[in-house]
Structure formats: C-alpha cells, structure tokens
Scaffold this motif. Structure first.
Motif, PDB file in Angstrom:
ATOM      1  N   PRO A 189       0.835  -1.213   0.000  1.00 28.63           N
ATOM      2  CA  PRO A 189       0.000   0.000   0.000  1.00 28.63           C
ATOM      3  C   PRO A 189       0.861   1.252   0.000  1.00 28.63           C
ATOM      4  CG  PRO A 189       0.109  -0.942   2.194  1.00 28.63           C
ATOM      5  CD  PRO A 189       0.824  -1.908   1.289  1.00 28.63           C
ATOM      6  N   THR A 190       0.322   2.336  -0.502  1.00 33.95           N
ATOM      7  CA  THR A 190       1.035   3.615  -0.495  1.00 33.95           C
ATOM      8  C   THR A 190       1.245   4.078   0.947  1.00 33.95           C
ATOM      9  OG1 THR A 190       0.118   4.268  -2.631  1.00 33.95           O
ATOM     10  CG2 THR A 190       0.943   6.034  -1.213  1.00 33.95           C
ATOM     11  N   LEU A 191       2.464   4.533   1.236  1.00 29.66           N
ATOM     12  CA  LEU A 191       2.781   5.087   2.551  1.00 29.66           C
ATOM     13  C   LEU A 191       3.323   6.504   2.389  1.00 29.66           C
ATOM     14  CD1 LEU A 191       4.504   2.093   4.411  1.00 29.66           C
ATOM     15  CD2 LEU A 191       2.152   2.891   4.627  1.00 29.66           C
ATOM     16  N   TYR A 192       3.203   7.255   3.473  1.00 27.08           N
ATOM     17  CA  TYR A 192       3.632   8.655   3.479  1.00 27.08           C
ATOM     18  C   TYR A 192       4.772   8.785   4.484  1.00 27.08           C
ATOM     19  CZ  TYR A 192      -0.736   9.124   0.982  1.00 27.08           C
ATOM     20  OH  TYR A 192      -1.741   8.973   0.059  1.00 27.08           O
ATOM     21  N   GLY A 193       5.955   9.092   3.957  1.00 31.09           N
ATOM     22  CA  GLY A 193       7.170   9.054   4.744  1.00 31.09           C
ATOM     23  C   GLY A 193       7.412  10.284   5.593  1.00 31.09           C
ATOM     24  N   SER A 194       8.624  10.371   6.118  1.00 29.22           N
ATOM     25  CA  SER A 194       8.969  11.413   7.091  1.00 29.22           C
ATOM     26  C   SER A 194       8.825  12.819   6.528  1.00 29.22           C
ATOM     27  CB  SER A 194      10.397  11.192   7.584  1.00 29.22           C
ATOM     28  OG  SER A 194      10.512   9.967   8.269  1.00 29.22           O
ATOM     29  N   TYR A 195       9.082  13.003   5.243  1.00 28.05           N
ATOM     30  CA  TYR A 195       8.936  14.325   4.627  1.00 28.05           C
ATOM     31  C   TYR A 195       7.501  14.814   4.758  1.00 28.05           C
ATOM     32  CZ  TYR A 195       8.646  17.887   0.964  1.00 28.05           C
ATOM     33  OH  TYR A 195       8.426  19.048   0.267  1.00 28.05           O
ATOM     34  N   VAL A 196       6.534  13.941   4.479  1.00 23.57           N
ATOM     35  CA  VAL A 196       5.123  14.318   4.563  1.00 23.57           C
ATOM     36  C   VAL A 196       4.715  14.555   6.015  1.00 23.57           C
ATOM     37  CG1 VAL A 196       2.758  13.575   4.088  1.00 23.57           C
ATOM     38  CG2 VAL A 196       4.593  13.041   2.468  1.00 23.57           C
ATOM     39  N   ILE A 197       5.145  13.662   6.906  1.00 22.96           N
ATOM     40  CA  ILE A 197       4.812  13.824   8.329  1.00 22.96           C
ATOM     41  C   ILE A 197       5.363  15.141   8.857  1.00 22.96           C
ATOM     42  CG2 ILE A 197       5.079  12.835  10.643  1.00 22.96           C
ATOM     43  CD1 ILE A 197       5.414  10.091   9.217  1.00 22.96           C
ATOM     44  N   ASP A 198       6.623  15.441   8.505  1.00 20.02           N
ATOM     45  CA  ASP A 198       7.247  16.706   8.903  1.00 20.02           C
ATOM     46  C   ASP A 198       6.442  17.890   8.382  1.00 20.02           C
ATOM     47  OD1 ASP A 198       9.245  18.686   9.635  1.00 20.02           O
ATOM     48  OD2 ASP A 198       9.942  18.593   7.559  1.00 20.02           O
ATOM     49  N   SER A 199       5.984  17.807   7.137  1.00 19.87           N
ATOM     50  CA  SER A 199       5.217  18.904   6.542  1.00 19.87           C
ATOM     51  C   SER A 199       3.910  19.138   7.282  1.00 19.87           C
ATOM     52  CB  SER A 199       4.946  18.603   5.061  1.00 19.87           C
ATOM     53  OG  SER A 199       6.158  18.466   4.334  1.00 19.87           O
ATOM     54  N   VAL A 200       3.211  18.046   7.628  1.00 22.95           N
ATOM     55  CA  VAL A 200       1.938  18.168   8.347  1.00 22.95           C
ATOM     56  C   VAL A 200       2.165  18.761   9.736  1.00 22.95           C
ATOM     57  CG1 VAL A 200       0.000  16.901   9.346  1.00 22.95           C
ATOM     58  CG2 VAL A 200       0.865  16.285   7.075  1.00 22.95           C
ATOM     59  N   LEU A 201       3.178  18.262  10.442  1.00 25.28           N
ATOM     60  CA  LEU A 201       3.456  18.757  11.795  1.00 25.28           C
ATOM     61  C   LEU A 201       3.887  20.226  11.762  1.00 25.28           C
ATOM     62  CD1 LEU A 201       5.332  15.676  13.298  1.00 25.28           C
ATOM     63  CD2 LEU A 201       2.956  16.347  13.667  1.00 25.28           C
ATOM     64  N   THR A 202       4.673  20.591  10.755  1.00 27.60           N
ATOM     65  CA  THR A 202       5.111  21.987  10.632  1.00 27.60           C
ATOM     66  C   THR A 202       3.926  22.895  10.350  1.00 27.60           C
ATOM     67  OG1 THR A 202       7.297  21.300   9.838  1.00 27.60           O
ATOM     68  CG2 THR A 202       6.616  23.561   9.354  1.00 27.60           C
ATOM     69  N   ALA A 203       3.043  22.478   9.435  1.00 19.61           N
ATOM     70  CA  ALA A 203       1.862  23.278   9.108  1.00 19.61           C
ATOM     71  C   ALA A 203       0.941  23.439  10.308  1.00 19.61           C
ATOM     72  CB  ALA A 203       1.109  22.634   7.947  1.00 19.61           C
ATOM     73  N   SER A 204       0.939  22.430  11.185  1.00 19.27           N
ATOM     74  CA  SER A 204       0.085  22.477  12.382  1.00 19.27           C
ATOM     75  C   SER A 204       0.801  23.095  13.575  1.00 19.27           C
ATOM     76  CB  SER A 204      -0.374  21.053  12.745  1.00 19.27           C
ATOM     77  OG  SER A 204      -1.076  20.460  11.683  1.00 19.27           O
ATOM     78  N   ASP A 205       2.023  23.567  13.341  1.00 18.62           N
ATOM     79  CA  ASP A 205       2.823  24.206  14.385  1.00 18.62           C
ATOM     80  C   ASP A 205       3.042  23.278  15.580  1.00 18.62           C
ATOM     81  OD1 ASP A 205       4.352  26.330  15.341  1.00 18.62           O
ATOM     82  OD2 ASP A 205       2.678  27.208  16.455  1.00 18.62           O
ATOM     83  N   VAL A 206       3.295  21.986  15.279  1.00 15.12           N
ATOM     84  CA  VAL A 206       3.595  21.007  16.314  1.00 15.12           C
ATOM     85  C   VAL A 206       5.105  20.873  16.435  1.00 15.12           C
ATOM     86  CG1 VAL A 206       3.382  18.600  17.027  1.00 15.12           C
ATOM     87  CG2 VAL A 206       1.453  19.750  15.903  1.00 15.12           C
ATOM     88  N   GLU A 207       5.627  21.087  17.623  1.00 13.49           N
ATOM     89  CA  GLU A 207       7.066  20.988  17.833  1.00 13.49           C
ATOM     90  C   GLU A 207       7.531  19.550  17.636  1.00 13.49           C
ATOM     91  OE1 GLU A 207      10.404  21.917  21.325  1.00 13.49           O
ATOM     92  OE2 GLU A 207       8.299  22.425  21.616  1.00 13.49           O
ATOM     93  N   HIS A 208       8.590  19.368  16.843  1.00 13.17           N
ATOM     94  CA  HIS A 208       9.140  18.043  16.596  1.00 13.17           C
ATOM     95  C   HIS A 208      10.574  18.191  16.107  1.00 13.17           C
ATOM     96  CE1 HIS A 208       7.676  19.457  12.708  1.00 13.17           C
ATOM     97  NE2 HIS A 208       8.458  18.566  12.110  1.00 13.17           N
ATOM     98  N   ASP A 209      11.292  17.076  16.084  1.00 14.57           N
ATOM     99  CA  ASP A 209      12.691  17.093  15.658  1.00 14.57           C
ATOM    100  C   ASP A 209      12.845  16.241  14.408  1.00 14.57           C
ATOM    101  OD1 ASP A 209      13.364  18.605  17.890  1.00 14.57           O
ATOM    102  OD2 ASP A 209      13.751  16.827  19.113  1.00 14.57           O
ATOM    103  N   THR A 210      13.794  16.625  13.546  1.00 15.74           N
ATOM    104  CA  THR A 210      14.079  15.851  12.344  1.00 15.74           C
ATOM    105  C   THR A 210      15.582  15.695  12.166  1.00 15.74           C
ATOM    106  OG1 THR A 210      14.131  17.785  10.884  1.00 15.74           O
ATOM    107  CG2 THR A 210      12.005  16.695  11.193  1.00 15.74           C
ATOM    108  N   TYR A 211      15.955  14.614  11.495  1.00 19.04           N
ATOM    109  CA  TYR A 211      17.330  14.380  11.072  1.00 19.04           C
ATOM    110  C   TYR A 211      17.258  13.706   9.707  1.00 19.04           C
ATOM    111  CZ  TYR A 211      22.206  12.751  11.183  1.00 19.04           C
ATOM    112  OH  TYR A 211      23.534  12.510  10.888  1.00 19.04           O
ATOM    113  N   PHE A 212      17.238  14.516   8.650  1.00 18.01           N
ATOM    114  CA  PHE A 212      17.135  14.035   7.280  1.00 18.01           C
ATOM    115  C   PHE A 212      18.494  14.196   6.611  1.00 18.01           C
ATOM    116  CE2 PHE A 212      12.500  15.707   7.439  1.00 18.01           C
ATOM    117  CZ  PHE A 212      12.114  14.608   8.187  1.00 18.01           C
ATOM    118  N   VAL A 213      18.963  13.143   5.949  1.00 12.62           N
ATOM    119  CA  VAL A 213      20.319  13.134   5.419  1.00 12.62           C
ATOM    120  C   VAL A 213      20.293  12.905   3.908  1.00 12.62           C
ATOM    121  CG1 VAL A 213      22.626  12.140   5.608  1.00 12.62           C
ATOM    122  CG2 VAL A 213      21.140  12.218   7.621  1.00 12.62           C
TER     123      VAL A 213
END
Length: 445
Positions: free
Chosen positions: A307-331
């Motif tokens: 099935p189609t999945l939505y990775g960390s880039y999408v999750i980060d985008s949703v959390l950022t748009a919702s102003d939810v504090e979170h941490d990322t480490y994308f390489v």
C-alpha cells in the motif's frame, strides 16, 4: 584558601558526575520473554518458500522469513517482550522506552543486534530508563503463481494492522504493570526501526476505529484496535523516535501534539522519504533474506504489492503546518537504515538519546478529558444516568473521571453492551468513549 580550594574541587568533581538519562550509570538486568498478550490469533501454515528459507537460515545463521499460505488456518500464540532495567535503582517513576525492530513485517526479532534493538535497550537501561524489546506478529500471506512469489497489497495491509494491534497491547501491558516496573505511565516512549517505525507512528496517530484500513475488516475480520491483551489502560505512547518510518494516511495525524523525532535518508527506496509504495526494491530485499531458498522451490520472480505510505517528509510537513514541535534528522543521499554506513550509527543513536533526554527534562504530558455537554449520538445514557450503551463500534476504550480528573471506572465496550454505573458514588462525572466527544453527567441517587 584551603577551604576554598576544597569547595572548588568538589564543585568540579560534582559537575563531572554521571547524569541520569544522559550517561551510563547502572549495570543492567534483563527479564526475558515476558508475555504481554496471550492466546492471540496468528497465521499458521507457512508456504513452501518460507519453509525452505527458514531451513536455510537455521543452517547458515541467517534471518528467517515468514510467508504464509492463507489466513484461514490460524493458531494461537503468546506475544513476548524482554524487559531491561537498571540494577539497584531506587527511582519509582522512570520513563519506559519500547523498542520495535524492523524486517519488512516478515523478518526480524526482538533479539536483533543488526537492527540495534538490544543495543538501544541495554544503553537506555544503563542510563536509568526501563526499556523493552518487543516482538510482534510477523508474516505476510504469499502464494506462488506461475513461478512467481506474489503478495497482494491488501494482505500486506493486514500484516501491518496486526502489528499495530500488538504494539498497542504492549503499551497497555506496560501501563498495567507501572507500579511493579517502577515507571511513570505518562512517560511511555517508542523507538521504531523501519517496520517498527511505521508501527510506532501509527500507534500515536491512529486513535479511531474509523481510521482502521478497510483491508483489516475483510474476512476473517482482524478485530478492533484493542482486540486482545490487558484492557482498561491507554494504548498510545507519549512520544516516538521513528527511524525511517511512515504512516498509511497523513489525515490520521490530525491535531496530535505528541513529541516526535523523524530520522530518514532522503534516498530511501525501502520506506520512501516522501510518498510511494514501500519495498520497491523488494526483490533485492527478499533475495538477500533468502539467498537460495526461492530457487529450491522454483520461484523465479517476486511480485509484491504494497500500500502507499507517506514518509517522514510528509509527516514533517503536516506537523510543521500544524505548528507542532518536533525534531528531524534528514540526510541527503542516504538509503534505508543508513546507520549501517560510516559512523551514522553513532550519529543516529545520539539524536535518539538526546531526544529522549529532552523529554525527561519536561513535565510529563497527561491526557486530558475534554468536557462537552452535548451527548454524542453513538452514546445513549440509561435512566437516571445509571448506565450507558454504545450504538456502534467494537472494543472501544472508555473512562469515567470525577471533576478532579481522577479515573473512577474504565474498560472497553462494544456495540449493544451496557456499562453499569451503580457502583459509583453520588456526584458529577465525565464519560469519554474512544472516538466520541466527552459527556458530563450526574448521579443523584
């Protein structure tokens, strides 16, 4: 002057002392194979490729891969976790970290050194946490058609859902045994790797029966989110460190404010960084896991639908748009499980440990009961508010609190069942049923 020198020396020595949750301080004890859910239905009949692969793995110190013929042959299994604790620790309200391994939902184990499960558990317990390596049900229904191993995307979705149920059961078990384990039930954190990261993210974001994938409700129905295991405790963790994870639908993130660390290689083709079907390189993955087993039964190709999945880039985008504090480490340029390359194992582990340490320095986030005077349509209160009945849903968690927020009654309820309040004292209470608005009611007797 001598007194001042002693004070300075003491201060320097003290500042260099080990710090709980940050530095290794303790020896570690391990309690193996603790049953967290008993007699859980699981697939039974392995297909010929998996049988050959497991035999090959036993002889060659490889990793068993679990592929099953069908979902009609079932057996009951107990699910286990290994619990790691700091020896001679007197703290009673420690954070607990559950670690979920990877393996494409068909391989891996809680004893996995390669995926760092044991390393994380041991290192965390040495720092003062309680930790646990969790096993969950593995195995995908796969058939051989025209000399090709074939997996349907709906069957793959059902495998993922079984794992989601298992992680929820593990969280409830930990909370149910909080006093015995010396943990704070409001500081339950998850670390997930690959498949384990998907399960960890789904744990904090999937909280409604309506969000269950339709594939899980095909015959045989896999049941509700909390279909088995200890009941009456919260099933969702308080924070997640997700190493190369994803969710099945970004809409389930909604307004969840729980802390998240997202770690991902931008060139990941196994669990995609952005959006896509995971395991696009499944042939290589399976061939690596089963070096010659497929050839022994004449399978010449792998046709695997996911099935189609939505990775960390999408999750980060949703959390950022919702102003939810979170941490990322994308390489940039890094593939799946990139802690296997260069010194990234140290870098990733430091990111995870720093994230968890930061959580210990903040007040625990307590789940709040939201008051609403309007009665939800799916809940019907009985005469004089002495009971309630739900019209829809299965195994829905409920909780009744007094106006000071203390839980006075909780459990699970399904459509048509009635919960009696005659054991409660006179007063005003709040009822919350999973997936519904809260309702305030009074008992006058």
């Amino acid at each position: 002057m001598k007194k001042l020198a002693l004070i300075i020396a003491f201060a320097v020595a003290f500042s260099g002392a080990a710090e709980r949750y940050k530095d290794r301080m303790f020896d570690v004890s391990v309690q193996k194979n603790v049953v967290y859910a008993a007699k859980v239905n699981h697939l039974k009949t392995l297909n010929s490729i998996s049988t050959a692969a497991i035999a090959y793995a036993v002889l060659n110190d490889g990793m068993p891969v679990y592929l099953y013929e069908n979902e009609t042959d079932l057996t009951q299994v107990d699910l286990h976790m290994d619990i790691y604790q700091p020896k001679k620790d007197t703290e009673k309200k420690r954070p607990v970290v559950l670690v979920m391994h990877g393996g494409a939902f068909a391989a891996g184990s809680k004893n996995d050194y390669d995926q760092h499960s044991i390393t994380y558990c041991d290192s965390l317990a040495a720092r003062g946490y309680v930790s646990a390596a969790v096993e969950y049900r593995l195995g995908i229904t796969a058939v051989i058609k025209n000399k090709a191993l074939t997996v349907d995307s709906l069957d793959f979705s059902r495998t993922v859902y079984r794992g989601i149920q298992d992680v929820r059961a593990a969280v409830r078990y930990i909370r149910a045994n909080a006093d015995e384990l010396g943990i704070d039930p409001d500081r339950v954190y998850l670390i997930g790797n690959s498949a384990g990261a998907i399960l960890s993210l789904e744990n904090i974001y999937m909280d409604k029966e309506s969000e269950i994938p339709a594939a899980a409700k095909r015959t045989p129905d896999l049941g509700g989110l909390d279909a088995y295991g200890v009941q009456g405790y919260g099933s969702q963790a308080n924070a997640v460190a997700a190493l190369w994870g994803a969710v099945h639908d970004p809409k389930i993130i909604e307004d969840v404010k729980k802390p998240v660390l997202l770690v991902h290689g931008k060139a990941d083709s196994t669990v995609v960084f952005k959006t896509g079907r995971p395991l696009s390189n499944i042939a290589v993955v399976l061939e690596n896991l089963m070096p010659s087993a497929a050839a022994t039964v004449g399978a010449l190709a792998f046709h695997v639908g996911t099935p189609t999945l939505y990775g960390s880039y999408v999750i980060d985008s949703v959390l950022t748009a919702s102003d939810v504090e979170h941490d990322t480490y994308f390489v940039d340029g890094q593939p799946h499980e990139f802690y296997d390359y260069d010194d990234y194992d140290v870098k990733v582990q430091k990111k995870v440990f720093d994230f968890l340490y930061g959580l210990t320095q903040k007040p625990a986030v307590r789940d709040r009961i939201v008051l609403a005077l309007a009665k939800p349509s799916a809940i019907r209160m009985g005469e004089n508010n002495m009971c309630f009945t739900v019209a829809t849903g299965r195994n829905l968690a409920y909780a009744v609190t007094d106006l000071r927020g203390r839980i006075v009654k909780n459990g699970v309820v399904s459509a048509g069942e009635t919960v009696d309040f005659r054991d409660l004292e006179r007063g005003v209470y709040v009822l919350r049923v999973k997936g519904e608005r809260a309702i305030r009611f009074g008992l006058s007797r």
